[in-house]
Design a protein around this motif. Sequence first.
Motif, PDB file in Angstrom:
ATOM      1  N   GLN A   8       0.939  -1.092  -0.014  1.00 23.70           N
ATOM      2  CA  GLN A   8       0.035  -0.014   0.003  1.00 23.70           C
ATOM      3  C   GLN A   8       0.942   1.293  -0.044  1.00 23.70           C
ATOM      4  O   GLN A   8       2.014   1.231   0.538  1.00 23.70           O
ATOM      5  CB  GLN A   8      -0.838  -0.061   1.157  1.00 23.70           C
ATOM      6  N   LYS A  75     -10.098   0.634  -4.772  1.00 29.65           N
ATOM      7  CA  LYS A  75     -10.486  -0.288  -3.805  1.00 29.65           C
ATOM      8  C   LYS A  75     -11.573  -1.387  -4.544  1.00 29.65           C
ATOM      9  O   LYS A  75     -12.447  -1.224  -5.344  1.00 29.65           O
ATOM     10  CB  LYS A  75     -11.489  -0.011  -2.614  1.00 29.65           C
ATOM     11  N   HIS A 107      -1.961   7.571   6.533  1.00 29.42           N
ATOM     12  CA  HIS A 107      -2.385   6.073   6.067  1.00 29.42           C
ATOM     13  C   HIS A 107      -3.739   6.176   5.285  1.00 29.42           C
ATOM     14  O   HIS A 107      -4.517   7.158   5.893  1.00 29.42           O
ATOM     15  CB  HIS A 107      -2.508   5.216   7.152  1.00 29.42           C
ATOM     16  N   GLU A 109      -6.381   4.804   5.497  1.00 24.78           N
ATOM     17  CA  GLU A 109      -7.393   4.125   5.984  1.00 24.78           C
ATOM     18  C   GLU A 109      -7.675   5.324   7.241  1.00 24.78           C
ATOM     19  O   GLU A 109      -8.608   4.909   8.218  1.00 24.78           O
ATOM     20  CB  GLU A 109      -7.332   3.037   6.566  1.00 24.78           C
ATOM     21  N   ARG A 116      -5.424  -5.796   9.115  1.00 20.75           N
ATOM     22  CA  ARG A 116      -6.477  -5.362   8.101  1.00 20.75           C
ATOM     23  C   ARG A 116      -5.808  -5.085   6.634  1.00 20.75           C
ATOM     24  O   ARG A 116      -6.299  -5.579   5.719  1.00 20.75           O
ATOM     25  CB  ARG A 116      -6.993  -3.949   8.582  1.00 20.75           C
ATOM     26  N   ASP A 117      -4.599  -4.512   6.753  1.00 20.62           N
ATOM     27  CA  ASP A 117      -4.086  -4.113   5.307  1.00 20.62           C
ATOM     28  C   ASP A 117      -3.535  -5.379   4.632  1.00 20.62           C
ATOM     29  O   ASP A 117      -3.533  -5.468   3.489  1.00 20.62           O
ATOM     30  CB  ASP A 117      -2.625  -3.409   5.582  1.00 20.62           C
ATOM     31  N   ALA A 120      -6.405  -6.994   3.189  1.00 12.61           N
ATOM     32  CA  ALA A 120      -6.846  -6.226   1.980  1.00 12.61           C
ATOM     33  C   ALA A 120      -5.858  -6.493   0.986  1.00 12.61           C
ATOM     34  O   ALA A 120      -6.357  -6.552  -0.108  1.00 12.61           O
ATOM     35  CB  ALA A 120      -6.700  -4.683   2.333  1.00 12.61           C
TER      36      ALA A 120
END
Length: 361
Positions: A8, A75, A107, A109, A116-117, A120
């Motif tokens: 990310q 996303k 970040h 988010e 979580r990342d 994802a």
Amino acid sequence: MYLAVFGQPLAGKSTVYEALTGAVSDPVGSGPALATVKVPDPRLDRLIALFRPKRTVPADVAFADVRVAGTAFSKHAGLAPAYVERLAQADALLLVVRAFPDESVPHLEGSVNAWRDLAAMEEELTFTDQLLLAKRLERISELLGKVKPAERESMERERVLLQRLLSSLERGLPIRDQALTAEERKLIRHYRFLTEKPLLVVLNLGEEQLAEVTQWEAALQERLHGTRMAGACIAGKIERELVQLEEPEAQEFRQALGIAEPARARILRTAYRLLGLISFFTVASNECRAWTIPAGTLAPQAAGAVHSDMERGFIRAEVVHYDDLVAAGSFAEARRRGLVRSEGKQYVVQDGDVIEYLFNV
Ligand SMILES: Nc1nc2c(ncn2[C@@H]2O[C@H](COP(=O)(O)OP(=O)(O)OP(=O)(O)O)[C@@H](O)[C@H]2O)c(=O)[nH]1
Ligand SMILES: [Mg+2]
């Protein structure tokens, strides 16, 4: 071998890339920054001390800091095509996941949550493969009606296989974890699916998190699945500084920080294991060299890593294991002790073999 560093935005990809390679990742370039690193191997060091060759050549591995112009992520729409292409070229994917807390680094988010990342990003990879599969399946159904009967059969078989991959992906099973025969793997190789590639997750810890590195490691291990996924925790920012220091000094800092071994050595070892790679050595009066091959490689094909003539003209391999050679102190002494074996075309090269090839061209 080439590993693609991705992840990310602002996860610390360039930091980790620089920590691993010692190179500088140009932040404005739009293509991948590429750097080759020598694979540290204490066995090669020992052989060098023993044989004092004029030249030594360690094995090497390339890393790419994968970037694209614009955003790679929108996303749940799959990764941008240029990004996918760069990842598809790699032998393995190195996913950098941010764990370090730092208010000054934004970040996507709005909060830092490594698990979580990680989930994802795995989803992004899965989704990208799903899109590719769906597109290909659509194309096949269009073509099935038009092709000659001879081609129809193999196309139908491909359709069934791809449909199976897609269904399993939809159930959350990456292709690398799906049960496929060697023949099926060969059939799909040219698609270069992202979830088929070995995945190395690097958790990028902040310096302040090093005190709990054992807990982070354990938590990371829990989230890995299958045999072709591995993980390692490193403190990217610190490691980037350490890689610039000379060894005795770097070692002191590592000790003070509780870092057991340099990130590069750690990551390369993990990557070798993940990719099922082993090393063998060649020694001659003028050169000591380490070579990287997949485990299970036969002697002639391993010779091909050295030179194609040696594979074509392979006669036999004189093999002594590194431990035996070092214990004997010389090739002659190893031979006298009967530790040097003569191996033929069916010999499977072992990690740590020191090989002298006999060939004829
Ligand atoms: N505090 C702290 N900051 C870090 C760490 N790793 C990276 N950073 C900082 O986070 C920011 C982003 O790091 P980069 O390595 O540029 O991240 P990136 O993933 O390459 O970012 P993009 O390529 O822009 O997506 C920089 O300001 C780094 O100094 C870390 O372990 N701790
Ligand atoms: Mg970057």
